[in-house]
Scaffold this motif. Structure first.
Motif, PDB file in Angstrom:
ATOM      1  N   ILE A 129     -31.602  47.625  39.542  1.00 19.93           N
ATOM      2  CA  ILE A 129     -30.491  47.294  40.441  1.00 19.93           C
ATOM      3  C   ILE A 129     -30.060  45.854  40.177  1.00 19.93           C
ATOM      4  CG2 ILE A 129     -29.785  47.053  42.849  1.00 19.93           C
ATOM      5  CD1 ILE A 129     -31.881  49.155  43.560  1.00 19.93           C
ATOM      6  N   LYS A 130     -28.805  45.660  39.855  1.00 20.22           N
ATOM      7  CA  LYS A 130     -28.299  44.329  39.495  1.00 20.22           C
ATOM      8  C   LYS A 130     -27.431  43.773  40.623  1.00 20.22           C
ATOM      9  CE  LYS A 130     -28.341  45.397  34.554  1.00 20.22           C
ATOM     10  NZ  LYS A 130     -27.544  45.472  33.297  1.00 20.22           N
ATOM     11  N   ALA A 131     -28.102  43.306  41.671  1.00 17.46           N
ATOM     12  CA  ALA A 131     -27.378  42.631  42.752  1.00 17.46           C
ATOM     13  C   ALA A 131     -26.953  41.255  42.256  1.00 17.46           C
ATOM     14  CB  ALA A 131     -28.266  42.509  43.986  1.00 17.46           C
ATOM     15  N   PRO A 132     -25.663  40.896  42.334  1.00 15.55           N
ATOM     16  CA  PRO A 132     -25.185  39.621  41.763  1.00 15.55           C
ATOM     17  C   PRO A 132     -25.783  38.426  42.487  1.00 15.55           C
ATOM     18  CG  PRO A 132     -23.453  40.702  43.017  1.00 15.55           C
ATOM     19  CD  PRO A 132     -24.573  41.672  42.948  1.00 15.55           C
ATOM     20  N   LEU A 133     -26.529  37.598  41.758  1.00 13.83           N
ATOM     21  CA  LEU A 133     -27.233  36.479  42.373  1.00 13.83           C
ATOM     22  C   LEU A 133     -26.303  35.310  42.680  1.00 13.83           C
ATOM     23  CD1 LEU A 133     -29.848  35.087  43.262  1.00 13.83           C
ATOM     24  CD2 LEU A 133     -30.218  34.420  40.873  1.00 13.83           C
ATOM     25  N   VAL A 134     -25.333  35.032  41.809  1.00 20.61           N
ATOM     26  CA  VAL A 134     -24.495  33.834  41.988  1.00 20.61           C
ATOM     27  C   VAL A 134     -23.752  33.859  43.321  1.00 20.61           C
ATOM     28  CG1 VAL A 134     -22.561  32.524  41.064  1.00 20.61           C
ATOM     29  CG2 VAL A 134     -24.295  33.444  39.504  1.00 20.61           C
ATOM     30  N   PRO A 135     -22.984  34.904  43.651  1.00 23.73           N
ATOM     31  CA  PRO A 135     -22.318  34.888  44.963  1.00 23.73           C
ATOM     32  C   PRO A 135     -23.302  34.935  46.122  1.00 23.73           C
ATOM     33  CG  PRO A 135     -22.035  37.015  43.899  1.00 23.73           C
ATOM     34  CD  PRO A 135     -22.637  36.108  42.879  1.00 23.73           C
ATOM     35  N   LEU A 136     -24.450  35.578  45.914  1.00 19.64           N
ATOM     36  CA  LEU A 136     -25.448  35.612  46.993  1.00 19.64           C
ATOM     37  C   LEU A 136     -26.028  34.230  47.253  1.00 19.64           C
ATOM     38  CD1 LEU A 136     -27.418  38.907  46.190  1.00 19.64           C
ATOM     39  CD2 LEU A 136     -26.001  38.445  48.194  1.00 19.64           C
ATOM     40  N   ALA A 137     -26.350  33.491  46.204  1.00 21.95           N
ATOM     41  CA  ALA A 137     -26.936  32.158  46.385  1.00 21.95           C
ATOM     42  C   ALA A 137     -25.929  31.198  47.017  1.00 21.95           C
ATOM     43  CB  ALA A 137     -27.418  31.621  45.043  1.00 21.95           C
ATOM     44  N   LEU A 138     -24.698  31.189  46.493  1.00 18.46           N
ATOM     45  CA  LEU A 138     -23.681  30.294  47.061  1.00 18.46           C
ATOM     46  C   LEU A 138     -23.342  30.688  48.491  1.00 18.46           C
ATOM     47  CD1 LEU A 138     -21.295  29.926  43.971  1.00 18.46           C
ATOM     48  CD2 LEU A 138     -23.027  28.300  44.801  1.00 18.46           C
ATOM     49  N   GLY A 139     -23.135  31.971  48.714  1.00 15.36           N
ATOM     50  CA  GLY A 139     -22.813  32.425  50.073  1.00 15.36           C
ATOM     51  C   GLY A 139     -23.975  32.235  51.032  1.00 15.36           C
ATOM     52  N   GLY A 140     -25.231  32.411  50.556  1.00 15.67           N
ATOM     53  CA  GLY A 140     -26.371  32.222  51.439  1.00 15.67           C
ATOM     54  C   GLY A 140     -26.527  30.790  51.899  1.00 15.67           C
ATOM     55  N   ALA A 141     -26.401  29.850  50.974  1.00 13.91           N
ATOM     56  CA  ALA A 141     -26.487  28.435  51.361  1.00 13.91           C
ATOM     57  C   ALA A 141     -25.354  28.074  52.313  1.00 13.91           C
ATOM     58  CB  ALA A 141     -26.443  27.556  50.113  1.00 13.91           C
TER      59      ALA A 141
END
Length: 376
Positions: free
Chosen positions: A162-174
């Protein structure tokens, strides 16, 4: 056959189909023995005297015994001139008694020394940032969120593809954590929605195969890690915010410690064996007891306008949410077929292995504190 026949001598020809009499060289079998008949018998081959285990040779009668008694305890009958010439067998030496295996001690399954050292170090960093500058603690939360998202998405890709996109998750999470601290619950919800939208758009740059699976995992990760962590930042905005966060951390740690200590010492009945075989009902009772006691103390001495009985309710709720959070994380790891989410923290596993109880407990503590003493 009547009883008297047991002692009757055998008749001539009884020992073979040829009926030619007894074997040459054998002792007379009875009164019917005839030397003339013995001359017409077929000679037996001479068998060398091979000693056998337990055997003997009766020299007085010239009969060669080719084998010993069938069983070791059998004793050959004595000859007419005395006991047999062979020596009785000595009993086999019995095996030395094996010492009973030492009882195995219960093990925590981790390096407790490393776990305690890392735990104390993390606690010092958290407390220092919490009471010195609030913004620094918000940064600590954001870093923990980003690392947790990296661990979760990495394990999803490794074990399930499963390839959940990390870049938008990291930016959006912070951004979600900062928005919750600055704008409260409204800012957290808006940041959550924008992060989910960014995940949907980012995944469109790749082939459509597995799109629904990947974006579903991405939205789940955004809610599970940064959104739940945002409630910790929202606790911090109150006047006694650092003490609220400290109460939240203390109750969660005390609940986990009580569950471990009581379950390790007295645990016999499994709580959820299919999900986490190590958890017991006795451990859950220990978590509730320890958390309620700590909650009463914290509400009475740390929280402004707090009352001890509110701490009992708070501790009970924390014990329940922390246990459910731990079980939920165990469910994810069992589905992925792993023991730990990472190896960043010696003795603990990964960041997500430490956030499993904290994340679902944060909104519970935030809500109860707002109900009991208000949001400011």
């Amino acid at each position: 056959m009547n009883d008297s026949s047991w002692g009757a001598p055998p008749q001539a020809g009884y020992w073979g189909p040829s009926e030619q009499g007894p074997v040459q060289g054998a002792a007379p079998a009875g009164p019917t023995y005839d030397a003339h008949d013995a001359q017409h018998t077929r000679p037996m081959p001479i068998v060398p005297d091979v000693p056998a285990l337990g055997g003997d040779q009766d020299g007085d009668r010239g009969a060669a015994r080719l084998s010993g008694p069938l069983f070791r305890d059998d004793t050959p009958p004595a000859g007419p001139h005395g006991p047999p010439s062979h020596k009785p067998q000595e009993p086999m030496p019995s095996a030395a008694p094996q010492p009973a295996p030492a009882p195995q001690k219960k093990s925590a399954g981790r390096d407790l020394g490393a776990a305690i050292g890392v735990g104390v170090g993390l606690g010092a960093v958290i407390v220092a940032s919490l009471f010195i500058v609030k913004a620094v603690f918000v940064g600590v939360i954001a870093v923990a969120v980003v690392v947790g998202l990296w661990e979760l998405t990495s394990r999803l890709e490794e074990r399930k593809g499963i390839k959940a996109p990390l870049v938008p998750l990291a930016l959006g999470g912070a951004a979600m954590v900062v928005a919750g601290y600055v704008r409260g619950a409204e800012g957290a919800w808006v940041a959550m929605a924008l992060t989910a939208l960014a995940v949907l758009v980012w995944r469109m740059t790749e082939p459509p195969e597995g799109y629904l699976r990947d974006v579903t995992a991405g939205v789940f990760a955004a809610f599970y890690v940064p959104f739940l962590a945002t409630f910790v930042a929202m606790m911090l905005t109150a006047d006694d915010g650092p003490r609220r966060v400290l109460t939240f951390l203390l109750l969660t740690v005390v609940s986990d410690t009580g569950a471990y200590a009581v379950g390790w010492r007295f645990g016999k009945h499994k709580l959820a064996p299919r999900i986490s075989p190590g958890k017991t009902r006795e451990g859950l009772l220990g978590a509730v007891t320890f958390a309620m006691a700590a909650g009463a103390l914290c509400m009475q001495f740390l929280i402004d306008d707090g009352v001890w009985w509110q701490g009992l309710v708070l501790g009970l709720a924390v014990a329940g949410s922390a246990t459910l959070g731990d079980l939920g994380e165990s469910m994810i790891k069992r589905d992925l077929g792993i023991k730990d989410m990472g190896t960043l923290l010696p003795g603990h596993g990964g960041i997500m292995d430490r956030l499993d109880s904290l994340l679902p407990t944060a909104p519970v503590v935030w809500l109860l504190l707002v109900i009991f003493v208000g949001s400011s």
